[in-house]
Design a protein around this motif. Sequence first.
Motif, short mmCIF file in Angstrom:
data_model
loop_
_atom_site.label_atom_id
_atom_site.label_comp_id
_atom_site.label_asym_id
_atom_site.label_seq_id
_atom_site.Cartn_x
_atom_site.Cartn_y
_atom_site.Cartn_z
N MET A 119 0.82 -1.20 0.00
CA MET A 119 0.00 0.00 0.00
C MET A 119 0.86 1.26 0.00
N LEU A 120 1.96 1.23 0.74
CA LEU A 120 2.86 2.39 0.76
C LEU A 120 3.55 2.56 -0.60
N ARG A 121 3.83 1.45 -1.28
CA ARG A 121 4.37 1.55 -2.64
C ARG A 121 3.37 2.23 -3.56
N LEU A 122 2.10 1.83 -3.46
CA LEU A 122 1.05 2.44 -4.29
C LEU A 122 0.92 3.94 -4.01
N ALA A 123 1.14 4.31 -2.75
CA ALA A 123 1.05 5.72 -2.38
C ALA A 123 2.33 6.48 -2.70
N ASP A 124 3.33 5.78 -3.24
CA ASP A 124 4.61 6.39 -3.62
C ASP A 124 5.29 7.05 -2.42
N LEU A 125 5.26 6.34 -1.29
CA LEU A 125 5.89 6.84 -0.07
C LEU A 125 7.11 5.99 0.28
N PRO A 126 8.25 6.63 0.56
CA PRO A 126 9.39 5.86 1.06
C PRO A 126 9.05 5.30 2.44
N PHE A 127 9.52 4.09 2.73
CA PHE A 127 9.23 3.49 4.03
C PHE A 127 10.40 2.67 4.53
N VAL A 128 10.52 2.60 5.83
CA VAL A 128 11.59 1.86 6.49
C VAL A 128 11.32 0.36 6.36
N GLY A 129 12.39 -0.38 6.13
CA GLY A 129 12.29 -1.83 6.12
C GLY A 129 12.21 -2.42 4.74
N PRO A 130 12.26 -3.76 4.66
CA PRO A 130 12.24 -4.44 3.36
C PRO A 130 11.00 -4.15 2.55
N ASP A 131 11.13 -4.36 1.24
CA ASP A 131 10.04 -4.12 0.30
C ASP A 131 9.03 -5.28 0.35
N VAL A 132 8.11 -5.27 -0.60
CA VAL A 132 6.98 -6.20 -0.58
C VAL A 132 7.45 -7.66 -0.63
N LEU A 133 8.32 -7.99 -1.58
CA LEU A 133 8.73 -9.38 -1.77
C LEU A 133 9.38 -9.95 -0.52
N ALA A 134 10.42 -9.28 -0.03
CA ALA A 134 11.14 -9.79 1.15
C ALA A 134 10.22 -9.89 2.36
N SER A 135 9.34 -8.91 2.51
CA SER A 135 8.44 -8.92 3.67
C SER A 135 7.54 -10.15 3.64
N SER A 136 6.95 -10.43 2.48
CA SER A 136 6.03 -11.56 2.39
C SER A 136 6.76 -12.90 2.47
N VAL A 137 7.92 -12.99 1.84
CA VAL A 137 8.69 -14.24 1.86
C VAL A 137 9.16 -14.56 3.27
N CYS A 138 9.72 -13.58 3.96
CA CYS A 138 10.26 -13.84 5.31
C CYS A 138 9.15 -14.14 6.31
N MET A 139 7.95 -13.63 6.06
CA MET A 139 6.83 -13.91 6.96
C MET A 139 6.39 -15.36 6.87
N ASP A 140 6.57 -15.96 5.70
CA ASP A 140 6.15 -17.35 5.49
C ASP A 140 7.33 -18.28 5.78
N LYS A 141 7.30 -18.92 6.93
CA LYS A 141 8.44 -19.76 7.34
C LYS A 141 8.72 -20.89 6.36
N ASP A 142 7.69 -21.40 5.73
CA ASP A 142 7.85 -22.47 4.75
C ASP A 142 8.63 -21.98 3.53
N ILE A 143 8.16 -20.89 2.91
CA ILE A 143 8.80 -20.38 1.70
C ILE A 143 10.22 -19.89 1.99
N ALA A 144 10.39 -19.19 3.11
CA ALA A 144 11.73 -18.70 3.46
C ALA A 144 12.72 -19.85 3.61
N LYS A 145 12.30 -20.93 4.27
CA LYS A 145 13.19 -22.07 4.47
C LYS A 145 13.59 -22.71 3.14
N ARG A 146 12.65 -22.78 2.21
CA ARG A 146 12.97 -23.38 0.91
C ARG A 146 14.07 -22.57 0.20
#
Length: 366
Positions: A119-146
């Motif tokens: 949502m912050l990307r859509l609003a064209d706002l800089p934000f602290v922390g990883p972008d969409v891909l890394a955030s979603s991947v790291c949240m999913d323990k299964d995908i991150a482990k693979r």
Amino acid sequence: MEKKKVGIIFGGKSAEHEVSLQSAKNIVDAIDRDKFEVVLIGIDKEGKWHLNEPSSYLLHADNPKLIQLNKSNETVAIVPGEKEKQFIQTSNAAKLDELDVVFPIVHGTLGEDGSLQGMLRLADLPFVGPDVLASSVCMDKDIAKRLLQAAGINVANGIVYRKNEQQEINYETVAEQLGTPMFIKPANQGSSVGISKVTTEEEFYQGVKEAFNYDHKIVIEECIIGREIECSVLGNEEPKASLLGEILPQTEFYSYESKYIDEKGADLAIPADVSEETTKRVQEIAIQAFKVLECEGLARVDFFLTEAGEIYLNEVNTLPGFTKISMYPKLWEVSGLSYQDLITTLIELAIDRHQQDHQLKSSLWD
């Protein structure tokens, strides 16, 4: 120099709502007011966004067990594509002053899983922390482990089940493959929410039920016997790793309460008492994992260190806690970067990434 307006977005609908309130408080208290002006946007448990005053945004602020968002009378909405009025007040459609950068400190689902970042990307706002891909991947323990396994990084053996497979989960089959004790985790939760350490058949099925309360997918992992070591990573293209810290739990495992509520729930050895060689190796793996999972800005990387010297990566947390007992800022403090300077650095990294993104072409005809 004109102060930059920093929107701190906190709270949220996840099970980690109260942790987020604590993190926001510490960031607000530590941020350099000579450089930054703070705009507070608190998300309540129903998902409403409140414009809050710094003097009154929390109730019971000094009690982690009772802390609450003080809901304001003014809710706000985000308007993607409107640079001059990214946020508006819902009561009268008045625009808020334009934000220069956002510090999202919403832990858990809908906060660090890529939803808010998108949502912050859509609003064209800089934000602290990883972008969409890394955030979603790291949240999913299964995908991150693979992905980590594919990069040659040691992780615990595990089995993944989805909710529609619940009737197929058999204690004896799993125990034969993973041994006991074992950990049962929701695939998409953080801060030890919904996690059980189990040894018996009865505990196993209770743990499966508990994990499915929080996610449609669960991960059952072998128990790695070893020291719990953590490393903080900071940076964009050239990330750096902090000194190491060790968690010394005073309970069965490092639970949600031990992490964020009970200051006596665990001792923190900072820096960890490990050899220089081991420190260097853990830092190398932390940076490797940070890059493999496409992280930017910050992440806390958690490990197990066995008696034989084997290093297993447990998880990568893309929006680690910033509470007063949280490891991420503490590790940078012992590494020579103060809490205030850490926040400044994170904001600068966010702005720098946003500026680089704007240098990319968005049209074939530009």
